[in-house]
Design a protein around this motif. Sequence first.
Motif, PDB file in Angstrom:
ATOM      1  N   ARG A   1      -9.015  -4.252  -4.167  1.00  0.00           N
ATOM      2  CA  ARG A   1      -7.735  -3.552  -4.053  1.00  0.00           C
ATOM      3  C   ARG A   1      -7.918  -2.033  -4.049  1.00  0.00           C
ATOM      4  O   ARG A   1      -7.308  -1.319  -3.248  1.00  0.00           O
ATOM      5  CB  ARG A   1      -6.837  -3.993  -5.220  1.00  0.00           C
TER       6      ARG A   1
ATOM      7  N   TYR B   1       0.824  -1.194   0.000  1.00  0.00           N
ATOM      8  CA  TYR B   1       0.000   0.000   0.000  1.00  0.00           C
ATOM      9  C   TYR B   1       0.868   1.258   0.000  1.00  0.00           C
ATOM     10  O   TYR B   1       1.963   1.279   0.563  1.00  0.00           O
ATOM     11  CB  TYR B   1      -0.941  -0.016   1.211  1.00  0.00           C
TER      12      TYR B   1
ATOM     13  N   GLU C   1      -9.354  -0.932  -0.705  1.00  0.00           N
ATOM     14  CA  GLU C   1      -8.367  -1.095   0.366  1.00  0.00           C
ATOM     15  C   GLU C   1      -7.358   0.051   0.362  1.00  0.00           C
ATOM     16  O   GLU C   1      -6.984   0.565   1.425  1.00  0.00           O
ATOM     17  CB  GLU C   1      -7.657  -2.445   0.206  1.00  0.00           C
ATOM     18  N   GLU C   2      -6.912   0.444  -0.815  1.00  0.00           N
ATOM     19  CA  GLU C   2      -5.953   1.554  -0.914  1.00  0.00           C
ATOM     20  C   GLU C   2      -6.524   2.823  -0.288  1.00  0.00           C
ATOM     21  O   GLU C   2      -5.826   3.555   0.418  1.00  0.00           O
ATOM     22  CB  GLU C   2      -5.591   1.817  -2.383  1.00  0.00           C
TER      23      GLU C   2
ATOM     24  N   LEU D   1      -6.790   2.663   3.590  1.00  0.00           N
ATOM     25  CA  LEU D   1      -5.494   2.747   4.267  1.00  0.00           C
ATOM     26  C   LEU D   1      -4.947   4.174   4.353  1.00  0.00           C
ATOM     27  O   LEU D   1      -3.961   4.407   5.037  1.00  0.00           O
ATOM     28  CB  LEU D   1      -4.477   1.851   3.565  1.00  0.00           C
TER      29      LEU D   1
END
Length: 545
Positions: free
Chosen positions: A445, A308, A448-449, A452
Amino acid sequence: MTASSFAAPLGGVVPMTRRVMNLAHIVTQNARRFGERPGFIWGERSWSWAEIDAQVSALAAGLSARGIGKGDRVLVHSKNCDTMFVSMFATFRLGAVWVPTNFRLLPDEVAYLSTSSGAKAFLCHGDFPEHAAAVAAAQPAPEFTWRIGEGAFGEAEAGEVIARHEGVGVANVAVERDDPCWFFFTSGTTGRSKAAVLTHGQMGFVVTNHLCDLVPGTTEADASLVVAPLSHGAGVHQLMISARGAPSILLSTERFDIDEAYRLIARHRVTNIFTVPTILKMLVEHPAADAHDHSSLRYIIYAGAPMYREDQKAALAKLGKVIVQYFGLGEVTGNITVLPPRLHVAEDGPEARVGSCGYERTGMEVQIQDDEGRQVAAGTQGEICVIGPAVFAGYYDNPEANAKSFRDGWFRTGDLGHMDEQGFVYITGRASDMYISGGSNIYPREIEEKILTHPAIAEVAVLGLPDPVWGEIGVAVCVPRAGKSATEAEVAEFLSAKIARYKMPKRFFFWEALPKSGYGKVPKRLVRDELETRGELEWLRGKTS
């Protein structure tokens, strides 16, 4: 077969054989050139290359005396140790096939790997008597079992076998390019593990490519710290490091002690480490990073999963421009893309290549293809496919898997992504991770990026779950940073301005840690199983709208 049996290539030259270097010749070379230099270090014990070469021959002699020869499979279930390292080269020396397992597997799982690989010999660490029993009970079973270290099972102890054959010289068996040397088991995220067949010729290319693209300029003066099981990616890395005559250094136990790791880095002036993003994140965030000298590090290679962006920035701030990313499955032995240190930048912008796993590895070609196998335009999502000398020979005894994995010569990775005009590849996610909600494809994905970037979230996994109305809906399992916390409402509000509404997870859960595989990855199936175990899917079963 005569020369007339072949269709002569341009120029009329007909190659009758495709002999290549036996990978065990790496040890032979090192014993000649660097005989007294250390090749393996574990705790206070150090083995010179001359000692390693002698032990490789002795173990090979012992295996040969028990009938192991070219093409035979040698199953190895062991924690990282000197004997495991030696067993790889001893197996190669005989032209046999090294079949290492993840030592964290259960007994029945190792028994399956034994039968599916057709193992003829079994080397098992003394800490795993249940595994030895399970393998012995499986049919067909290996012809014999040798124990590694202390214990009360097995026909012999591997160290004793080496001692009995001390001084016996064994030549490296002649091999050809396509002769198998290693059965590299996949992690089995979608069912039973499969044995990817790696060959001497392929691995010779992989070693060269790794040295070129991952650790350029490496010599015998370098040193590598091992922080992952030698059965998989770390074993490939150490094979490459051995090819330069540099030593591999083990942690004292299988437990990942970060403080010890930094002490070893300072003591041995370690220059490179192979790891995965989760372990690199732990190295960066641990107080030991500020207590020990790590200025010798030149390459910290992370693979196995994307890293990340926020974690990349933290690593650059703490360790400097030493991180290297590569993308590559076991089937391609890591050789798909590379993002070298110079392209890891802390400032966001065009030069940062945010989200990219890099460009094509030397000698390899990557295409983004649609469902029919056609190359798509730059910026268009499709499946990442690859050809080149690093691609494996296929799955052992699994024609169905081979048929699904290859198309028109291209290996299909199963990963989704796109490529920009300059050839940089961006991974969207695993095709198997994608879920469809309300008719729209959603890729975890991307979500999630975004999650974070929340200052209180350290790790996250987003996955799709069945829903009676939408088909599937997303949930996010978050791990808060130490000393911080967040609520579902806070994270949802934070995320609402960053992604489209249809991509918003319907629930946010907060755990102390995410479940990880033996290689430091976070398989979505393990997260799903843990949700079930915790009873956190009951709300979903009761949904009617």
